[in-house]
Design an enzyme around this catalytic site. Structure first.
Site, mmCIF file in Angstrom:
data_model
loop_
_atom_site.group_PDB
_atom_site.id
_atom_site.type_symbol
_atom_site.label_atom_id
_atom_site.label_comp_id
_atom_site.label_asym_id
_atom_site.label_seq_id
_atom_site.Cartn_x
_atom_site.Cartn_y
_atom_site.Cartn_z
ATOM 1 N N ILE A 123 0.842 -1.207 0.000
ATOM 2 C CA ILE A 123 0.000 0.000 0.000
ATOM 3 C C ILE A 123 0.875 1.254 0.000
ATOM 4 C CG2 ILE A 123 -1.818 1.302 1.195
ATOM 5 C CD1 ILE A 123 -2.792 -1.299 2.451
ATOM 6 N N ASP B 86 11.671 2.643 5.560
ATOM 7 C CA ASP B 86 11.258 1.237 5.487
ATOM 8 C C ASP B 86 12.460 0.351 5.786
ATOM 9 O OD1 ASP B 86 10.363 -1.399 4.390
ATOM 10 O OD2 ASP B 86 8.636 -0.220 3.729
ATOM 11 N N GLY C 28 8.668 -5.263 2.716
ATOM 12 C CA GLY C 28 8.654 -4.375 1.550
ATOM 13 C C GLY C 28 9.812 -4.687 0.622
ATOM 14 N N TYR D 62 -1.931 -9.594 16.504
ATOM 15 C CA TYR D 62 -1.897 -8.503 15.514
ATOM 16 C C TYR D 62 -3.054 -7.539 15.786
ATOM 17 C CZ TYR D 62 -2.380 -6.268 10.872
ATOM 18 O OH TYR D 62 -2.519 -5.376 9.842
ATOM 19 N N LYS E 251 -2.756 -3.606 16.943
ATOM 20 C CA LYS E 251 -3.357 -2.495 16.193
ATOM 21 C C LYS E 251 -4.348 -1.719 17.077
ATOM 22 C CE LYS E 251 -1.530 -2.614 12.017
ATOM 23 N NZ LYS E 251 -0.908 -1.463 11.363
HETATM 24 P P1 NAD Z 1 3.370 -4.546 3.556
HETATM 25 O O1 NAD Z 1 3.973 -5.654 4.351
HETATM 26 O O2 NAD Z 1 3.525 -4.604 2.092
HETATM 27 O O3 NAD Z 1 3.872 -3.138 4.090
HETATM 28 C C1 NAD Z 1 4.396 -2.925 5.389
HETATM 29 C C2 NAD Z 1 5.737 -2.225 5.200
HETATM 30 O O4 NAD Z 1 6.277 -1.907 6.478
HETATM 31 C C3 NAD Z 1 6.767 -3.098 4.480
HETATM 32 O O5 NAD Z 1 7.363 -2.382 3.437
HETATM 33 C C4 NAD Z 1 7.781 -3.432 5.572
HETATM 34 O O6 NAD Z 1 9.086 -3.642 5.055
HETATM 35 C C5 NAD Z 1 7.670 -2.200 6.440
HETATM 36 N N1 NAD Z 1 8.125 -2.406 7.814
HETATM 37 C C6 NAD Z 1 7.859 -3.443 8.643
HETATM 38 N N2 NAD Z 1 8.457 -3.268 9.815
HETATM 39 C C7 NAD Z 1 9.117 -2.083 9.753
HETATM 40 C C8 NAD Z 1 9.918 -1.346 10.648
HETATM 41 N N3 NAD Z 1 10.171 -1.801 11.890
HETATM 42 N N4 NAD Z 1 10.425 -0.160 10.262
HETATM 43 C C9 NAD Z 1 10.187 0.322 9.004
HETATM 44 N N5 NAD Z 1 9.441 -0.341 8.099
HETATM 45 C C10 NAD Z 1 8.911 -1.526 8.480
HETATM 46 O O7 NAD Z 1 1.823 -4.520 3.944
HETATM 47 P P2 NAD Z 1 0.648 -3.577 3.414
HETATM 48 O O8 NAD Z 1 -0.452 -4.480 3.033
HETATM 49 O O9 NAD Z 1 1.142 -2.589 2.450
HETATM 50 O O10 NAD Z 1 0.208 -2.859 4.778
HETATM 51 C C11 NAD Z 1 0.416 -1.468 5.026
HETATM 52 C C12 NAD Z 1 -0.368 -1.050 6.259
HETATM 53 O O11 NAD Z 1 -1.769 -1.265 6.041
HETATM 54 C C13 NAD Z 1 0.014 -1.820 7.518
HETATM 55 O O12 NAD Z 1 0.022 -0.946 8.623
HETATM 56 C C14 NAD Z 1 -1.112 -2.822 7.664
HETATM 57 O O13 NAD Z 1 -1.322 -3.200 9.007
HETATM 58 C C15 NAD Z 1 -2.293 -2.057 7.100
HETATM 59 N N6 NAD Z 1 -3.350 -2.953 6.597
HETATM 60 C C16 NAD Z 1 -3.210 -3.597 5.392
HETATM 61 C C17 NAD Z 1 -4.228 -4.440 4.956
HETATM 62 C C18 NAD Z 1 -4.176 -5.165 3.629
HETATM 63 O O14 NAD Z 1 -5.139 -5.880 3.316
HETATM 64 N N7 NAD Z 1 -3.144 -5.038 2.831
HETATM 65 C C19 NAD Z 1 -5.373 -4.642 5.749
HETATM 66 C C20 NAD Z 1 -5.446 -3.996 6.963
HETATM 67 C C21 NAD Z 1 -4.443 -3.148 7.378
#
Ligand code: NAD
Length: 332
Positions: free
Chosen positions: A12, A31, A36, A149, A153
């Site tokens: 996202i 990041d 990611g 999780y 959150k």
């Molecule tokens: P994603 O795993 O692709 O993105 C999360 C990013 O955070 C990754 O790039 C990861 O490398 C980075 N990250 C993790 N730990 C870190 C740290 N300690 N320091 C810096 N960077 C760090 O997942 P996403 O689907 O893009 O999710 C993005 C956000 O949206 C998250 O907060 C997630 O909880 C929320 N979310 C996503 C969904 C979904 O369906 N994709 C649903 C509900 C909530």
């Protein structure tokens, strides 16, 4: 505007960064590349207004420095994906609670507006559908790691709310429902990328449990648009919003739809949850958002339906399969 996107190399976050650049903002991404990928940034990595910092949100001084440099923050960095969280419970809790605390503290100290990405998981096993922001939450027992999780959150949301109450932090919380689209990896248990990849390879499409559990899948472009609208809406400060789509489908229905749209000969194979996630795993049967609050505040309605979403994922996966990147294509 100068904007910090934590977790901007993720699924996202990379789409959000791209949208911010498109509207003329300067973008800083922080990041740690745990889930990611740099390739998610490849279409704009050389953009003169784009800056990438490899580091963790657990590093308070880096966070302070970046927050101070920016006008606005989108906090997405998190341990995400059921599979990832079950395999890394301690690290996930640390990232999702302590990391968020660092970001919120820095935003409060420098008085920067922040949009915090939370999750529909906070509703837990609630059965009163659709889920509305003021509903009670129903959690399973603490020894079932799946709920950690959701609890993390929920703590993030409480921290955000406390900063808003006590320190006048301008914070808006978005509870994302299942969000999908190009660049999402299936490696951490996300259903659509896994199904599409298997269908395109004519391998069995896996459905966990009886397949009658249902979800609402939203296109990432809709979620990004909604988050940007909320970030610009001052009356959204201190508020929490569902974001996503309310088009519901069972997981078996999804598998059939994916198979048809991929013109695949895959069979659909039912796999017990225990086989994938262990014996104590619990799942929720249905998850549907009430989107009336975000409609009322910023006029948000999802613009892309499930077929359009699946088309975009199928097109992207076909392109990726033409230029193989092995790790990305590991289905679970
Ligand atoms: P994603 O795993 O692709 O993105 C999360 C990013 O955070 C990754 O790039 C990861 O490398 C980075 N990250 C993790 N730990 C870190 C740290 N300690 N320091 C810096 N960077 C760090 O997942 P996403 O689907 O893009 O999710 C993005 C956000 O949206 C998250 O907060 C997630 O909880 C929320 N979310 C996503 C969904 C979904 O369906 N994709 C649903 C509900 C909530």
């Amino acid at each position: 505007m100068r904007v910090l996107v934590t977790g901007g190399a993720g699924f996202i976050g990379s789409h959000l960064s791209e949208a911010l650049l498109d509207r003329g903002d300067d973008v800083w991404v922080l990041d740690d590349l745990s889930t990611g990928r740099l390739e998610n940034l490849s279409t704009f990595a050389r953009h003169p207004r784009f800056h990438f910092v490899e580091g963790t949100v657990l590093d308070g001084s880096t966070v302070q420095d970046l927050v101070c440099r920016c006008d606005r923050v989108f906090h997405l960095a998190a341990a995400v994906g059921v599979k990832f969280v079950l395999e890394n419970p301690l690290r996930s809790l640390r990232t999702n609670i302590r990391g968020t605390e660092e970001v919120l503290e820095a935003c409060a100290r420098h008085q920067r507006r922040v949009v915090l990405f939370s999750s529909s998981e906070v509703y837990g096993k609630g059965v009163a559908l659709p889920f509305s922001e003021d509903d009670d939450r129903v959690m399973g027992p603490t020894h079932k790691l799946r709920w950690s999780y959701a609890c993390g959150k929920a703590v993030d949301e409480c921290l955000a709310r406390a900063h808003w109450e006590q320190q006048q932090l301008k914070v808006t919380i978005v509870r994302c429902f299942n969000t999908c689209g190009p660049r999402q990896t299936g490696a951490y248990g996300m259903v659509i990328p896994n199904m599409v990849l298997r269908a395109l390879r004519n391998e069995p499409i896996l459905v966990y449990g009886d397949g009658q559990q249902s979800r609402c899948f939203s296109a990432v472009s809709d979620v990004v648009r909604g988050a940007l609208l909320l970030a610009d809406c001052t009356s959204a400060d201190g508020e929490v919003f569902n974001i996503g789509s309310d088009e519901e489908i069972t997981i078996t229905g999804l598998a059939e739809r994916v198979r048809t749209m991929c013109a695949s000969s895959s069979r659909i194979e039912f796999v017990p949850y225990e086989q994938i996630y262990g014996r104590s795993f619990e799942d929720m049967r249905r998850r549907v958002p009430d989107l009336s609050k975000i409609l009322r505040f910023v006029g948000y309605r999802p613009q892309r339906d499930l077929d359009q979403l699946l088309e975009s994922v199928i097109r992207h996966t076909r392109e990726e399969l033409r230029r193989p990147i092995p790790a990305r294509h590991a289905p679970v």
